[in-house]
Design an enzyme around this catalytic site. Sequence first.
Site, PDB file in Angstrom:
ATOM      1  N   ASP A 115     -13.526  -2.738   0.607  1.00 20.99           N
ATOM      2  CA  ASP A 115     -12.781  -1.969   1.612  1.00 20.99           C
ATOM      3  C   ASP A 115     -13.619  -1.699   2.865  1.00 20.99           C
ATOM      4  OD1 ASP A 115     -10.450  -0.796   2.659  1.00 20.99           O
ATOM      5  OD2 ASP A 115     -11.168   1.204   2.141  1.00 20.99           O
ATOM      6  N   TYR A 159       0.861  -1.181   0.000  1.00 28.06           N
ATOM      7  CA  TYR A 159       0.000   0.000   0.000  1.00 28.06           C
ATOM      8  C   TYR A 159       0.896   1.229   0.000  1.00 28.06           C
ATOM      9  CZ  TYR A 159      -4.114   2.898   1.154  1.00 28.06           C
ATOM     10  OH  TYR A 159      -5.143   3.827   1.130  1.00 28.06           O
TER      11      TYR A 159
END
Length: 307
Positions: free
Chosen positions: A257, A157
């Site tokens: 998410d 990420y």
Amino acid sequence: MQFQKTPGWLDWYQGPSQPRFQLPAGAVDAHCHVFGPGEEFPYAPERKYTPCDASKQQLFALRDRLGFARNVIVQATCHGADNRALVDALLHSDGKARGVATVRRSVSDEELQAMHDAGVRGVRFNFVKRLVDFTPKDELMETASRIARFGWHVVIYFEAVDLPELWDFFSGLPTTVVVDHMGRPDVSKPVDGPEFELFLKFMRDNPNVWSKVSCPERLSLTGPRALDGEQAAYRDVVPFARRVVEEFPDRVLWGTDWPHPNLKDHMPDDGLLVDFIPHIAPTAELQHQLLVANPMRLYWPEETQEA
Ligand SMILES: O=C(O)c1cc(C(=O)O)oc(=O)c1
């Protein structure tokens, strides 16, 4: 333990709508989290935010409501390298969830094996400075070579501006590498401009790199928001995600998410987020790759023909 949520925290959306888009049979929500509950699984002392609770039961109810068959649960940074909430969710999922953990260099092979037995198939390396403290790259590389022996992969990420600096490190990783949220492009820039071109080149040059085409609600600057029945949400993100899906159809994943940590502006209706999918994967074949074939190959390889 009682935890006080970060001021301004937005809780996940209650009562999401039933998606209009019919997910293919066996679809996988390949990026979601559990938070606590803090009473049972305390948040990590080193965390950068304190969320609302989001339990495994609530995640599984969302899965069933939206029409997903399985989840990939990704360790959230608010739990640091304490993977107990994640492992507990995997163990209670009836085999319908696999996971991505966060580990420190001190983790033992026995602990890695126990996580593997629970369904962990990857580790997450986070380079987003507002979420984690810095970990030296040699430590990450050592972890990557250890987890490679379990057949796991690395999830990364990072933000688009940091890709040039991280390029060599990422290119040297010995496993499949999965990028969270398309490397967070600035969608106010052109989709064929230098910044996103660099990301596409990163994927072209490294055939072991996959991307999650997730989080339009995080990346969008113009909306409209996935609320109140909006069927064409986050239009500014569509060209970016669609470009990745069309160029790399066998290396893309999608996830809700949920429970959407750190959103500041609004909390999306997850049913409408599912309705975003056909805008970025317009054909039944692309949808099947994105939602079924690719996540199954990565997380449940023993159930696919290639196994
Ligand atoms: O952008 C974020 O704030 C965010 C945070 C986390 C996490 O805290 O793990 O995970 C995500 O996928 C995204």
